[in-house]
Design an enzyme around this catalytic site. Structure first.
Site, mmCIF file in Angstrom:
data_model
loop_
_atom_site.group_PDB
_atom_site.id
_atom_site.type_symbol
_atom_site.label_atom_id
_atom_site.label_comp_id
_atom_site.label_asym_id
_atom_site.label_seq_id
_atom_site.Cartn_x
_atom_site.Cartn_y
_atom_site.Cartn_z
ATOM 1 C CG HIS A 250 62.434 63.269 -100.477
ATOM 2 N ND1 HIS A 250 60.796 63.435 -100.111
ATOM 3 C CD2 HIS A 250 62.841 63.422 -99.261
ATOM 4 C CE1 HIS A 250 60.626 63.746 -98.946
ATOM 5 N NE2 HIS A 250 61.950 62.963 -98.765
ATOM 6 C CG ASN B 228 57.965 63.542 -95.473
ATOM 7 O OD1 ASN B 228 58.059 63.099 -96.470
ATOM 8 N ND2 ASN B 228 58.262 62.837 -94.422
#
EC number: 1.11.1.6
Length: 487
Positions: free
Chosen positions: A54, A127
């Protein structure tokens, strides 16, 4: 090439590198599993100072507004009354790429939401997909390494990716989603978000239900074709950042409808008995026809950060941040992340990362943590210890008050692979796709598969076949178009 036996960093042989030690087959996990802890700790410290996953992200502030009463499920104060608003911060991200990578790469997208509640910060870290590639955190460092760079060539490697996936049927559900059109969303505003894990809610009577969180975009789902995603990666690699920042700056505030699926422990047990699916397995979803979506509220993003590094790069989320009225579940991946996320922030941002404004709670707080790097708020002259209650403790009634979780089975490592159904839900997802999206899926898979050894291709095709014969046949046809001969 022959691989030597796996050991810990101290040279101690590892008995099982596939399964975390848990209390019974379902968990939760055991802190005594040093191999799991060491793997996750080392994994969290592999990059300086960039996030190991990320790394490339965008963020914005906003509000969450309650539209439907769910007090029968939770005592959490942020849901206390229709119309109640809570300040939020959201960070979107790609998962596998570095900070300089393109926003449009084929990759899951992180969807992390912080709620600044009057009882502390609630972080819902998820997500844009409701499932994941693996079901046990002991394989997380291995999996992510396959998505990064080859240690010799320093290049991304389709061989590494599909070598892992083709040997892990549990990944098939997420691989199908990743290589569908939803693997390249059109920015961050036009995609849904999911808590992905199974969490729990606790009401004022101490009754617990299990839940899955959903964020449904009000902008409509929009995806990029593989060709357009590749074009934008070259012409505007910061496409999603530009789109999100510009929309908010122009007053076009993006919104998501917040919904949840709810089930009692008994309902999940009955569902598992009927389907054979573990409801706490992150590679699975709860079908909507079994567990309908219930409306909760609306999330709106309406303010851009003033400083990217201070507010987006240093934003530090952890799923362990759950306020009273919320709890966890025996989901093994969630159990691993409860440790790993906070540990990663301690390393990446610092011991006192919660002192930074974007991470600090907006309610009064008090603890005995002192000193360390960047101790911005260090408790003043207040004592740095709690006294011992000589006559025994007297719980205040504050805090979570979570009901006890019954544990089943002996402590050990349990491998369910080969005995579980990793194919039906992947096949169901495939069968939901319209004809053109199926063809896009075949073509998107054929590209990287055409670069890997035949042995891996055959292994991966066998997984597609088990999900749906038309799935395997479609990928074979797309590979032949690329000149790959399939025996």
């Amino acid at each position: 090439m022959h691989q030597p036996p796996i050991t810990t960093a101290s040279g101690i042989p590892v008995a099982d590198n596939q399964n975390s030690a848990s209390a019974g087959p379902r968990g939760p996990l055991l802190l005594q599993d040093f191999h799991l802890i060491e793997k996750l700790q080392h994994f969290n410290r592999e990059r300086i100072p960039e996030r190991v996953v990320h790394a490339k992200g965008s963020g914005a502030y906003g509000t969450f507004t309650v539209t439907h009463d769910i007090s029968r499920y939770t005592k959490a104060k942020l849901f206390a009354g229709v119309g109640k608003q809570t300040a939020t911060f959201v960070r979107f991200s790609t998962v596998g790429g570095e900070r300089g990578s393109a926003d449009t790469e084929r990759d899951p997208r992180g969807f992390a939401v912080r709620f600044y509640t009057e009882e502390g910060n609630w972080d819902l870290v998820g997500n844009n997909t409701p499932m994941f590639f693996i079901k046990d955190p002991i394989k997380f460092p291995d999996f992510v390494h396959t998505q990064k760079r080859d240690p010799q060539t320093n290049l991304k490697s389709a061989t590494m990716m599909f070598d892992f996936w083709s040997k892990a049927p549990e990944s098939l559900h997420q691989v199908t989603m990743l290589f569908s059109d939803r693997g390249t969303p059109d920015g961050y505003r036009h995609m849904d978000g999911f808590g992905s894990h199974t969490y729990s809610l606790i009401n004022a009577a101490g009754e617990k239900v299990y839940v899955k969180w959903h964020f449904k975009t009000r902008q409509g789902i929009r995806n990029l074709s593989a060709a357009e995603a590749a074009r934008l990666a070259g012409s505007d690699p910061d496409y999603a950042q530009r789109d999100l920042f510009g929309a908010i700056a122009d007053g076009r505030f993006p919104q998501w409808e917040v919904k949840l699926q709810v089930a009692t422990e008994q309902q999940l047990a009955e569902w598992e008995a009927r389907t054979g699916w573990n409801p706490f397995d992150l590679t699975k979803v709860w079908p909507h026809h079994d567990f309908p979506l219930l409306p909760v509220g609306v999330l709106e993003l309406n303010r851009n950060p003033d400083n990217y590094h201070a507010e987006v790069e240093q934003a530090a989320f952890s799923p362990a941040n759950a306020v009273p009225g919320m709890g966890y579940s025996p989901d093994k991946m969630l159990q691993g992340r409860l440790f790993a996320y906070h540990d990663a922030q301690l390393y990446r941002v610092g011991t006192n990362h919660q002192h930074l404004p974007v991470n600090a709670p907006r309610c009064p707080f008090h603890n005995h943590q002192r000193d360390g790097a960047m101790a911005i708020q260090n408790g003043g002259a207040a004592p740095n210890y709690a006294t011992v209650a000589a006559e025994g403790s007297h719980p205040s009634g504050l805090g979570h008050g979570e009901p006890a979780l019954a544990l089943h089975g002996g402590a050990g490592r349990y491998d369910g692979r080969g005995k579980e159904d990793d194919y039906t839900q992947a096949g169901n997802l495939f069968r939901l796709l319209p004809a053109q999206e199926r063809q896009n899926l075949f073509d998107n898979l054929a590209g990287p598969l055409s670069q890997v050894p035949q042995e891996i291709v055959q292994r991966q095709l066998a997984l597609f076949d088990r999900a749906d014969p038309a799935y395997g046949a479609g990928v074979r046809a797309a590979l032949k178009v690329k000149g790959v001969n399939i025996a």
